[in-house]
Write a protein that holds these residues in place. Structure first.
Motif, short mmCIF file in Angstrom:
data_model
loop_
_atom_site.label_atom_id
_atom_site.label_comp_id
_atom_site.label_asym_id
_atom_site.label_seq_id
_atom_site.Cartn_x
_atom_site.Cartn_y
_atom_site.Cartn_z
N ARG A 107 0.83 -1.20 0.00
CA ARG A 107 0.00 0.00 0.00
C ARG A 107 0.88 1.26 0.00
O ARG A 107 0.58 2.25 -0.67
CB ARG A 107 -0.92 -0.01 1.22
CG ARG A 107 -2.24 0.69 0.99
CD ARG A 107 -3.21 0.42 2.12
NE ARG A 107 -2.80 1.10 3.34
CZ ARG A 107 -3.36 0.89 4.53
NH1 ARG A 107 -4.35 0.01 4.66
NH2 ARG A 107 -2.94 1.55 5.59
N ASP A 108 1.98 1.20 0.77
CA ASP A 108 2.92 2.33 0.78
C ASP A 108 3.47 2.59 -0.62
O ASP A 108 3.60 3.73 -1.05
CB ASP A 108 4.09 2.05 1.72
CG ASP A 108 3.70 2.06 3.19
OD1 ASP A 108 2.63 2.60 3.51
OD2 ASP A 108 4.47 1.52 4.01
N ILE A 109 3.83 1.50 -1.30
CA ILE A 109 4.42 1.65 -2.64
C ILE A 109 3.38 2.24 -3.60
O ILE A 109 3.67 3.18 -4.35
CB ILE A 109 4.94 0.28 -3.15
CG1 ILE A 109 6.16 -0.13 -2.31
CG2 ILE A 109 5.29 0.35 -4.64
CD1 ILE A 109 6.66 -1.54 -2.59
N ALA A 110 2.17 1.71 -3.54
CA ALA A 110 1.12 2.22 -4.43
C ALA A 110 0.86 3.70 -4.17
O ALA A 110 0.72 4.50 -5.11
CB ALA A 110 -0.16 1.40 -4.25
N ALA A 111 0.84 4.08 -2.89
CA ALA A 111 0.59 5.48 -2.55
C ALA A 111 1.72 6.38 -3.05
O ALA A 111 1.50 7.45 -3.62
CB ALA A 111 0.42 5.64 -1.04
N LEU A 140 12.11 7.37 -1.67
CA LEU A 140 13.24 6.93 -2.49
C LEU A 140 14.15 5.97 -1.71
O LEU A 140 14.60 4.96 -2.25
CB LEU A 140 14.05 8.14 -2.97
CG LEU A 140 13.38 8.98 -4.05
CD1 LEU A 140 14.08 10.32 -4.22
CD2 LEU A 140 13.34 8.23 -5.39
N ARG A 141 14.39 6.29 -0.47
CA ARG A 141 15.27 5.46 0.35
C ARG A 141 14.67 4.07 0.56
O ARG A 141 15.38 3.07 0.59
CB ARG A 141 15.52 6.18 1.69
CG ARG A 141 16.33 5.44 2.71
CD ARG A 141 17.72 5.08 2.22
NE ARG A 141 18.55 6.22 1.87
CZ ARG A 141 19.83 6.13 1.47
NH1 ARG A 141 20.43 4.96 1.42
NH2 ARG A 141 20.50 7.21 1.13
N ASN A 142 13.33 4.01 0.67
CA ASN A 142 12.66 2.71 0.88
C ASN A 142 12.37 1.99 -0.43
O ASN A 142 11.67 0.97 -0.41
CB ASN A 142 11.32 2.94 1.61
CG ASN A 142 11.52 3.38 3.04
OD1 ASN A 142 12.61 3.28 3.59
ND2 ASN A 142 10.45 3.86 3.67
N ASP A 143 12.83 2.53 -1.54
CA ASP A 143 12.56 1.93 -2.85
C ASP A 143 11.08 1.85 -3.19
O ASP A 143 10.66 0.96 -3.92
CB ASP A 143 13.21 0.54 -2.96
CG ASP A 143 14.73 0.64 -3.03
OD1 ASP A 143 15.23 1.53 -3.73
OD2 ASP A 143 15.41 -0.17 -2.37
N TYR A 144 10.31 2.79 -2.68
CA TYR A 144 8.91 2.88 -3.10
C TYR A 144 8.82 3.50 -4.50
O TYR A 144 7.84 3.33 -5.20
CB TYR A 144 8.09 3.75 -2.14
CG TYR A 144 7.97 3.22 -0.74
CD1 TYR A 144 8.33 1.91 -0.43
CD2 TYR A 144 7.47 4.01 0.28
CE1 TYR A 144 8.20 1.42 0.87
CE2 TYR A 144 7.33 3.54 1.57
CZ TYR A 144 7.71 2.24 1.85
OH TYR A 144 7.57 1.78 3.13
N LEU A 145 9.82 4.29 -4.83
CA LEU A 145 9.93 4.90 -6.15
C LEU A 145 11.28 4.50 -6.72
O LEU A 145 12.25 4.37 -5.98
CB LEU A 145 9.90 6.43 -6.04
CG LEU A 145 8.66 7.08 -5.44
CD1 LEU A 145 8.88 8.59 -5.32
CD2 LEU A 145 7.44 6.77 -6.30
N ALA A 171 18.80 11.55 1.94
CA ALA A 171 18.71 11.77 0.48
C ALA A 171 19.72 10.88 -0.22
O ALA A 171 20.85 10.70 0.25
CB ALA A 171 18.99 13.23 0.16
N ARG A 172 19.32 10.35 -1.34
CA ARG A 172 20.22 9.49 -2.12
C ARG A 172 21.39 10.30 -2.68
O ARG A 172 21.19 11.41 -3.19
CB ARG A 172 19.44 8.89 -3.29
CG ARG A 172 18.33 7.98 -2.86
CD ARG A 172 18.86 6.65 -2.42
NE ARG A 172 17.83 5.65 -2.58
CZ ARG A 172 18.07 4.39 -2.92
NH1 ARG A 172 19.31 3.97 -3.12
NH2 ARG A 172 17.07 3.54 -3.03
N PRO A 173 22.59 9.74 -2.63
CA PRO A 173 23.77 10.47 -3.14
C PRO A 173 23.62 10.91 -4.60
O PRO A 173 24.07 11.99 -4.97
CB PRO A 173 24.91 9.45 -3.00
CG PRO A 173 24.43 8.47 -1.98
CD PRO A 173 22.94 8.45 -2.05
#
Lengths: 204, 204
Positions: A107-111, A140-145, A171-173
């Motif tokens: 659900r987190d990813i879909a959101a 981004l850090r959780n790979d939801y996107l 934040a991603r490098p």
């Protein structure tokens, strides 16, 4: 007499500083839509983004917010903007809370992905000059996107004069590398450690 | 089946995190008026303060701003608050610009001291819940204000539930010591270095 000499010395020194500064600022002539990152474990990442939203509204620059994580929080900034400035600032709520609240990764990813689709439409909108992607760094850090999708969009499809602000810790490098303006909010001292809870006006 | 197992594992892990977090947050029960410092050379010190002002207005908490240095700037935040929210947020302009602009140390000192007198009255006002002292750290660093006076006032006379935010680079160590919440905005990357000038919505 000494006081006059002091004042003269101060004025001479300040005139030199001003001349040097004016020369330096004269080289800063360009404008561009910036990619701005507010990261770090300290306070002020989101609130600074909302301070810039206040400036945009003041200058009649249409703007937008997509809130990626704190969706279920009844935040002051959300009610403020939705109540007073819904025509100047679009407000999209994606995400339903912190990852440990939803407990449902799908659900987190879909959101997050639905939020990103709306974010892209807002950034592409030629009327909108400033878009705040609040807490997108967590998604981004959780790979939801997919990081590569977000980077490619910002690099290739963001209109050149549109500012985009991305907030959230870790934040991603690669995003920091792409960004124009990056600030790390560094935690020096936090009242949670003294047993103080999150308070209105300060945290939300 | 594997996907279900993954989802179950994620949920279990998040439930544990949530339980630990709920226990931790249950110990954070106190409220108090905070002394907050935003310092460092990075961006976001003032804009984060104005983001908190937005939150205060949203929660119907009367608030105030005293601007110590950028007085001659026509900032978005000032016109925004004076235009839309003058009854919720008092706005005092002290100081006439950066030290190298005024070139008159006595006038700078007089302006800072007048600002501090108004700041004290606003902080003492029992109606006002949040006071932003924007760029006061510059006035303290330049000895336009006596550090001991400011520290003693914050320690002994600030009403216990009133929040005071002090911004500006080079915060004095004694102020950091006294504060409850301190964030150092650390410059990672700034577009001035690419020849980009200060832009509407971003810097002012």
């Amino acid at each position: 007499m000494t006081q006059n000499a002091d004042a003269t010395r101060h004025r001479d020194k300040m005139q030199k500083i001003k001349a040097a500064r004016d020369r330096m600022m004269a080289t800063k002539t360009d404008e561009k839509g910036l990619i701005i990152v507010n990261t770090g474990t300290g306070k002020g990442k989101s609130s600074s983004g909302f301070g810039m939203i206040m400036r945009c509204i003041a200058h009649d620059m249409p703007c937008a917010v997509v809130q990626f994580i704190k969706g279920n929080w009844s935040t002051g900034e959300r009610s403020f903007l939705q109540h007073h400035f819904s025509s100047q600032c679009r407000f999209v709520v994606s995400g339903e809370g912190f990852t440990w609240e939803t407990q449902d990764r799908d659900r987190d990813i879909a959101a997050a992905q639905a939020g990103w689709e709306q974010a892209k439409a807002l950034i592409r909108d030629p009327e909108i000059r400033f878009v705040l992607l609040d807490e997108i760094n967590i998604a981004l850090r959780n790979d939801y996107l997919a990081l590569d999708d977000v980077l490619a969009f910002l690099r290739d499809e963001k209109p050149p004069m549109t500012h985009v602000v991305l907030t959230g810790r870790n934040a991603r490098p690669e995003l920091i590398e792409l960004a124009d303006l990056v600030t790390e909010m560094t935690l020096v001292k936090h009242p949670f450690r003294q047993g103080i809870k999150a308070q209105k006006g300060i945290e939300f």
